[in-house]
Design an enzyme around this catalytic site. Structure first.
Site, short mmCIF file in Angstrom:
data_model
loop_
_atom_site.label_atom_id
_atom_site.label_comp_id
_atom_site.label_asym_id
_atom_site.label_seq_id
_atom_site.Cartn_x
_atom_site.Cartn_y
_atom_site.Cartn_z
N PHE A 1 3.64 -5.90 -24.20
CA PHE A 1 2.27 -5.77 -24.73
C PHE A 1 2.38 -5.10 -26.10
CE2 PHE A 1 -2.21 -5.12 -24.66
CZ PHE A 1 -2.73 -5.81 -23.57
N ALA B 1 3.17 1.02 -26.45
CA ALA B 1 2.04 1.42 -27.28
C ALA B 1 0.77 0.97 -26.57
CB ALA B 1 2.13 0.74 -28.65
N VAL B 2 -0.08 1.92 -26.23
CA VAL B 2 -1.31 1.58 -25.51
C VAL B 2 -2.50 1.82 -26.44
CG1 VAL B 2 -2.69 1.94 -23.45
CG2 VAL B 2 -0.20 2.14 -23.33
N THR C 1 -13.20 0.32 -23.06
CA THR C 1 -13.39 1.17 -21.89
C THR C 1 -12.28 2.23 -21.84
OG1 THR C 1 -11.94 -0.10 -20.44
CG2 THR C 1 -14.22 -0.91 -20.67
N HIS D 1 -9.82 2.12 -19.89
CA HIS D 1 -8.67 1.50 -19.24
C HIS D 1 -7.34 2.01 -19.82
CE1 HIS D 1 -6.96 -1.65 -16.77
NE2 HIS D 1 -6.19 -2.00 -17.77
N LEU E 1 9.57 9.86 -22.67
CA LEU E 1 8.30 9.20 -22.96
C LEU E 1 8.24 8.75 -24.43
CD1 LEU E 1 5.50 8.69 -21.49
CD2 LEU E 1 4.73 10.74 -22.64
N ARG F 1 2.95 5.35 -35.44
CA ARG F 1 3.67 6.13 -34.43
C ARG F 1 4.89 5.43 -33.85
NH1 ARG F 1 -1.06 7.96 -35.14
NH2 ARG F 1 -1.67 10.10 -34.69
N1 LIG Z 1 -3.71 -2.62 -22.94
C1 LIG Z 1 -2.39 -2.35 -22.89
C2 LIG Z 1 -1.63 -2.63 -21.74
N2 LIG Z 1 -2.23 -3.16 -20.65
C3 LIG Z 1 -1.53 -3.91 -19.66
C4 LIG Z 1 -0.94 -3.07 -18.54
O1 LIG Z 1 0.08 -2.20 -19.01
C5 LIG Z 1 -0.35 -3.96 -17.45
O2 LIG Z 1 0.62 -4.82 -18.00
C6 LIG Z 1 -1.37 -4.81 -16.73
O3 LIG Z 1 -2.44 -4.02 -16.27
C7 LIG Z 1 -0.74 -5.54 -15.53
O4 LIG Z 1 -0.20 -4.64 -14.58
N3 LIG Z 1 -0.30 -2.37 -21.74
C8 LIG Z 1 0.32 -1.85 -22.83
O5 LIG Z 1 1.55 -1.62 -22.81
N4 LIG Z 1 -0.41 -1.57 -23.96
C9 LIG Z 1 -1.75 -1.81 -24.01
O6 LIG Z 1 -2.39 -1.53 -25.08
C1 LIG Z 2 -5.26 -0.52 -22.31
C2 LIG Z 2 -5.89 -1.85 -22.23
O1 LIG Z 2 -5.59 -2.70 -21.40
C3 LIG Z 2 -7.05 -2.03 -23.15
O2 LIG Z 2 -6.69 -2.70 -24.33
C4 LIG Z 2 -8.16 -2.70 -22.40
O3 LIG Z 2 -9.28 -2.84 -23.18
P1 LIG Z 2 -10.75 -2.63 -22.56
O4 LIG Z 2 -10.94 -1.14 -22.39
O5 LIG Z 2 -11.65 -3.21 -23.60
O6 LIG Z 2 -10.79 -3.36 -21.24
#
Ligand SMILES: Nc1c(NC[C@H](O)[C@H](O)[C@H](O)CO)[nH]c(=O)[nH]c1=O
Ligand SMILES: CC(=O)[C@@H](O)COP(=O)(O)O
Length: 134
Positions: free
Chosen positions: A11, A67-68, A73, A75, A100, A115
């Site tokens: 991702f 990287a998240v 939301t 999430h 980490l 980052r």
């Molecule tokens: N939104 C991001 C995700 N989301 C996906 C989850 O990590 C996962 O693959 C899914 O929920 C299936 O189990 N992952 C990232 O690494 N970075 C993001 O920004």
């Molecule tokens: C961390 C994620 O999966 C994120 O990008 C999801 O976005 P949302 O909060 O709009 O569902």
């Protein structure tokens, strides 16, 4: 030579691939080596891949690279908090450093690009911990 495993998120791969390259370079600089890599779909999916590496027992430590990025939301918080907690749990369960190298949550794409050095930091910490816990 310290052997490191890397678990890398697909991702946001434009960012995590840079993190991996920096991690490889920094490992070399510290006279360590990334000897195993497992790509996972996203950060949330990392724990099972980390566990496999630790079970196989061929590395001294594992680094995580991801990287998240914030969406609409909270999430992103769930993804990082659960992964971070499991990373710590696995490190303590197997008595090996699992560091980490995950940026976020609450981060924009620009902030994620700024980052990418978190990858380097994960290597630095892993190598220090392996040496100090010997
Ligand atoms: N939104 C991001 C995700 N989301 C996906 C989850 O990590 C996962 O693959 C899914 O929920 C299936 O189990 N992952 C990232 O690494 N970075 C993001 O920004
Ligand atoms: C961390 C994620 O999966 C994120 O990008 C999801 O976005 P949302 O909060 O709009 O569902």
């Amino acid at each position: 030579m310290i052997k490191l495993g890397a678990v890398v998120s697909e991702f946001n791969f434009d960012i995590t691939s840079m993190m991996l390259e920096l991690a490889k370079e920094h490992a070399k600089f510290l006279e360590a080596e990334i000897t195993e890599i497992i790509a996972v779909p996203g950060v949330y999916d990392m724990p099972i891949a980390i566990k496999k590496m630790l079970d196989d027992g061929n590395v001294d430590a594992v680094i995580t690279l991801g990287a998240v990025i914030e969406g609409d939301t909270e999430h992103d918080e769930i993804v990082v908090q659960h992964a971070a907690r499991k990373i710590t749990d696995l490190s303590l369960e197997y008595n090996k450093p699992v560091t980490l190298g995950i940026s976020g949550p609450g981060m924009t794409r620009l902030e994620a690009h700024q980052r990418v050095e978190y990858g380097k930091r994960a290597v630095e910490a892993a190598v220090k911990l392996v040496k100090r816990l010997q």
